[in-house]
Motif scaffolding. Sequence first.
Motif, PDB file in Angstrom:
ATOM      1  N   LEU A   1      -3.150  -0.576  13.667  1.00  0.00           N
ATOM      2  CA  LEU A   1      -2.139  -1.318  12.705  1.00  0.00           C
ATOM      3  C   LEU A   1      -1.481  -2.566  13.377  1.00  0.00           C
TER       4      LEU A   1
ATOM      5  N   ARG B   1      -6.539  -6.281  10.376  1.00  0.00           N
ATOM      6  CA  ARG B   1      -6.598  -4.833  10.135  1.00  0.00           C
ATOM      7  C   ARG B   1      -5.658  -4.353   8.911  1.00  0.00           C
ATOM      8  N   VAL B   2      -4.396  -4.893   9.058  1.00  0.00           N
ATOM      9  CA  VAL B   2      -3.263  -4.498   8.157  1.00  0.00           C
ATOM     10  C   VAL B   2      -3.883  -5.268   6.693  1.00  0.00           C
ATOM     11  N   ARG B   3      -4.412  -6.431   6.729  1.00  0.00           N
ATOM     12  CA  ARG B   3      -5.023  -6.903   5.654  1.00  0.00           C
ATOM     13  C   ARG B   3      -6.256  -6.148   5.166  1.00  0.00           C
TER      14      ARG B   3
ATOM     15  N   LEU C   1      -6.738  -3.031   5.250  1.00  0.00           N
ATOM     16  CA  LEU C   1      -6.201  -1.937   4.630  1.00  0.00           C
ATOM     17  C   LEU C   1      -5.660  -2.251   3.197  1.00  0.00           C
ATOM     18  N   SER C   2      -5.026  -3.228   3.187  1.00  0.00           N
ATOM     19  CA  SER C   2      -4.350  -3.793   2.129  1.00  0.00           C
ATOM     20  C   SER C   2      -5.454  -4.000   0.929  1.00  0.00           C
ATOM     21  N   LEU C   3      -6.499  -4.670   1.452  1.00  0.00           N
ATOM     22  CA  LEU C   3      -7.576  -5.063   0.298  1.00  0.00           C
ATOM     23  C   LEU C   3      -8.068  -3.834  -0.223  1.00  0.00           C
TER      24      LEU C   3
ATOM     25  N   ALA D   1      -6.836  -0.842  -0.286  1.00  0.00           N
ATOM     26  CA  ALA D   1      -5.849  -0.033  -1.155  1.00  0.00           C
ATOM     27  C   ALA D   1      -6.023  -0.740  -2.565  1.00  0.00           C
ATOM     28  N   ALA D   2      -6.209  -2.176  -2.570  1.00  0.00           N
ATOM     29  CA  ALA D   2      -6.241  -2.736  -3.935  1.00  0.00           C
ATOM     30  C   ALA D   2      -7.423  -2.744  -4.509  1.00  0.00           C
TER      31      ALA D   2
ATOM     32  N   LEU E   1      -9.052   4.286   2.055  1.00  0.00           N
ATOM     33  CA  LEU E   1      -7.828   4.778   2.832  1.00  0.00           C
ATOM     34  C   LEU E   1      -8.047   6.201   3.064  1.00  0.00           C
TER      35      LEU E   1
ATOM     36  N   ARG F   1      -5.453   8.913   2.932  1.00  0.00           N
ATOM     37  CA  ARG F   1      -3.828   8.862   2.571  1.00  0.00           C
ATOM     38  C   ARG F   1      -3.302   9.781   3.615  1.00  0.00           C
TER      39      ARG F   1
END
Length: 113
Positions: free
Chosen positions: A36, A41-43, A45-47, A49-50, A98, A100
């Motif tokens: 993280l 990599r954070v981006r 994960l965000s993509l 998740a969305a 992800l 969870r």
Amino acid sequence: MSLPTTIEARACCVPRVTSSLTVDDAERVARVFKALGDPTRVRLLSLIAAGEGGEACICDLTEPVGLSQGTVSHHMKLLADAGLVTREQRGKWAYFALDRDAMDAAAAALRLS
């Protein structure tokens, strides 16, 4: 020589730590936070998740982060190795979702009890 009464009356060296992570758990959590530690990599994960259904095809992740498929695949491998995402092969494309439970465990590692 004696200490002043106010200092002597304090409980000195009372253990304030009541529990900690095991060595194995600390290494696992460190891998997660190392994964993280990169903004790309954070981006990613965000993509994911969305994404529809909380998943995304590798082919849909390259353009938003502006990197080649090979570079994104490398980032996704690190996220998968850290246990943050699952990978499913569908034909020639890899789909990521992800994990969870892993995300919750990472957050729980930071919570104070």
